[in-house]
Motif scaffolding. Structure first.
Motif, PDB file in Angstrom:
ATOM      1  N   THR A 186      -3.334   9.476   4.690  1.00  0.00           N
ATOM      2  CA  THR A 186      -4.275   8.349   4.641  1.00  0.00           C
ATOM      3  C   THR A 186      -3.701   7.127   5.329  1.00  0.00           C
ATOM      4  O   THR A 186      -4.409   6.414   6.061  1.00  0.00           O
ATOM      5  CB  THR A 186      -4.609   8.017   3.179  1.00  0.00           C
ATOM      6  OG1 THR A 186      -5.130   9.192   2.533  1.00  0.00           O
ATOM      7  CG2 THR A 186      -5.636   6.901   3.103  1.00  0.00           C
ATOM      8  N   ARG A 187      -2.421   6.884   5.145  1.00  0.00           N
ATOM      9  CA  ARG A 187      -1.796   5.725   5.780  1.00  0.00           C
ATOM     10  C   ARG A 187      -1.758   5.878   7.286  1.00  0.00           C
ATOM     11  O   ARG A 187      -1.963   4.909   8.028  1.00  0.00           O
ATOM     12  CB  ARG A 187      -0.390   5.529   5.215  1.00  0.00           C
ATOM     13  CG  ARG A 187      -0.372   5.097   3.754  1.00  0.00           C
ATOM     14  CD  ARG A 187       1.021   5.123   3.187  1.00  0.00           C
ATOM     15  NE  ARG A 187       1.906   4.224   3.918  1.00  0.00           N
ATOM     16  CZ  ARG A 187       3.229   4.195   3.758  1.00  0.00           C
ATOM     17  NH1 ARG A 187       3.807   5.044   2.913  1.00  0.00           N
ATOM     18  NH2 ARG A 187       3.958   3.344   4.431  1.00  0.00           N
TER      19      ARG A 187
ATOM     20  N   ASP B 161       0.805  -1.220   0.000  1.00  0.00           N
ATOM     21  CA  ASP B 161       0.000   0.000   0.000  1.00  0.00           C
ATOM     22  C   ASP B 161       0.836   1.267   0.000  1.00  0.00           C
ATOM     23  O   ASP B 161       0.295   2.353  -0.125  1.00  0.00           O
ATOM     24  CB  ASP B 161      -0.919   0.002   1.232  1.00  0.00           C
ATOM     25  CG  ASP B 161      -2.084   0.969   1.080  1.00  0.00           C
ATOM     26  OD1 ASP B 161      -2.749   0.935   0.029  1.00  0.00           O
ATOM     27  OD2 ASP B 161      -2.319   1.765   2.005  1.00  0.00           O
TER      28      ASP B 161
ATOM     29  N   LYS C  41      -6.651   3.451  12.892  1.00  0.00           N
ATOM     30  CA  LYS C  41      -7.858   2.626  12.917  1.00  0.00           C
ATOM     31  C   LYS C  41      -7.522   1.152  13.128  1.00  0.00           C
ATOM     32  O   LYS C  41      -8.213   0.440  13.875  1.00  0.00           O
ATOM     33  CB  LYS C  41      -8.632   2.801  11.610  1.00  0.00           C
ATOM     34  CG  LYS C  41      -9.257   4.178  11.423  1.00  0.00           C
ATOM     35  CD  LYS C  41     -10.024   4.241  10.114  1.00  0.00           C
ATOM     36  CE  LYS C  41     -10.676   5.595   9.923  1.00  0.00           C
ATOM     37  NZ  LYS C  41     -11.415   5.681   8.637  1.00  0.00           N
ATOM     38  N   THR C  42      -6.452   0.687  12.509  1.00  0.00           N
ATOM     39  CA  THR C  42      -6.054  -0.711  12.660  1.00  0.00           C
ATOM     40  C   THR C  42      -5.632  -1.007  14.088  1.00  0.00           C
ATOM     41  O   THR C  42      -6.004  -2.049  14.662  1.00  0.00           O
ATOM     42  CB  THR C  42      -4.901  -1.036  11.695  1.00  0.00           C
ATOM     43  OG1 THR C  42      -5.313  -0.755  10.349  1.00  0.00           O
ATOM     44  CG2 THR C  42      -4.500  -2.486  11.802  1.00  0.00           C
TER      45      THR C  42
ATOM     46  N   ASN D 227      -5.223   5.139   8.579  1.00  0.00           N
ATOM     47  CA  ASN D 227      -5.488   3.701   8.533  1.00  0.00           C
ATOM     48  C   ASN D 227      -4.735   2.956   9.631  1.00  0.00           C
ATOM     49  O   ASN D 227      -5.255   1.995  10.205  1.00  0.00           O
ATOM     50  CB  ASN D 227      -5.100   3.146   7.159  1.00  0.00           C
ATOM     51  CG  ASN D 227      -5.997   3.669   6.048  1.00  0.00           C
ATOM     52  OD1 ASN D 227      -7.142   4.041   6.294  1.00  0.00           O
ATOM     53  ND2 ASN D 227      -5.487   3.690   4.836  1.00  0.00           N
TER      54      ASN D 227
END
Length: 301
Positions: free
Chosen positions: A108-109, A100, A115-116, A112
């Protein structure tokens, strides 16, 4: 005489009044006959690569069953399973980040990742708190009913699983069959985990099932789209590991998995390639016209 005049006058319409009968067919009617238009034959190598997700999924099911049997027979330490699950999760997340990194910006990474991390902590705590309850979930149910139910759910999981590739930056929702497949696998894992003797074994098996049937399919679909060589390596590794762990427990199950793997990966693509020679789709002027719709994109400023 009439035939030559009708040939020149014939049109593919019924609403005009013509001199020839309605069932008249000119000799030039079959001139535009085409056989198998827009047909691209499959190659055996391409079909074998496309069958890799199915082989990986079957290997995951047999791998999970082998882990369950080793926990039930006390051949595997549940603490070691928890640590191995954590290591596999970190390895899978590193692979996801590598795939990714070239397709998403840093903001964005970072979102993410947050959230992970949050979701991982919540799942870990939820499984720890529910393990004592899950251990006694099917205490009043016979073992034969549990085996039959879990087998049926795993078959449903394999049939409804989503084996398509996951496009990067894709925002489409999961298919209903994919959600049902994951629910069937998790439900089967829960009823099997209720047959274990202690809480840590239940926790380890459910944690392993979440990674196998909820997280790994997402990574598998991303690998399927972006890294074909890695997909072949993962397929060979999972298949070999499943055979290695299943053989000491049951020779019959090992032979069953080997037959399924060989048929899905090598025999079924060959049958499809062989069956292509019998494809015979005829198209002609009698087929309804296919309208071509052109959409105009209006940009509002």
């Amino acid at each position: 005489m009439y035939t030559e005049e009708w040939e020149a006058e014939w049109e593919r319409v019924l609403w005009k009044k013509k001199s020839y009968p309605d069932n008249y067919v000119p000799r030039s009617f079959l001139s535009s006959l085409s056989r198998n238009p827009n047909f691209t034959p499959y190659t055996y190598r391409h079909l074998v690569i496309l069958s890799c997700p199915i082989s990986q999924h079957l290997a995951s099911i047999f791998l999970f069953l082998a882990v369950f049997m080793r926990l039930r027979q006390r051949l595997l330490d549940p603490r070691a399973l928890v640590w191995m699950s954590a290591g596999v999760f970190l390895a899978g997340y590193v692979i996801w980040e590598i795939l990714d990194c070239a397709r998403a910006d840093n903001m964005t990474r970072n979102i993410n990742r947050a959230k992970t991390l949050k979701a991982s902590i919540l799942v870990f705590l939820a499984l720890m708190s529910l393990s004592p309850v899950l251990k006694t979930l099917t205490a009043a149910t016979s073992s034969d009913s549990i085996w039959a139910l879990s087998a049926s759910l795993f078959v449903l999981n394999a049939l409804l699983a989503d084996y398509t590739a996951l496009r990067p930056q894709s925002h489409r929702r999961e298919r209903l069959t994919s959600v049902l497949s994951m629910n069937a696998a998790i439900s089967s894992s829960v009823v099997l985990a209720s047959r274990l003797s202690d809480d840590i074994s239940v926790f380890g098996l459910i944690l392993f099932s979440v990674q196998t049937f909820a997280l790994f399919p997402i990574l598998r679909r991303r690998i399927q789209d972006t890294a074909r060589p890695l997909q072949m390596v993962v397929t060979a590794f999972l298949s070999g590991l499943s055979l290695l762990l299943t053989y000491p427990l049951s020779v019959t199950a090992t032979y069953l998995y080997a037959v399924c793997f060989i048929f899905v990966t090598f025999v079924a693509p060959g049958i499809l390639v062989w069956a292509q020679r019998y494809k015979n789709e005829i198209r002609g002027t009698w087929d309804p016209a296919v309208p071509k719709v052109y959409r105009r994109l209006s940009v509002s400023r």
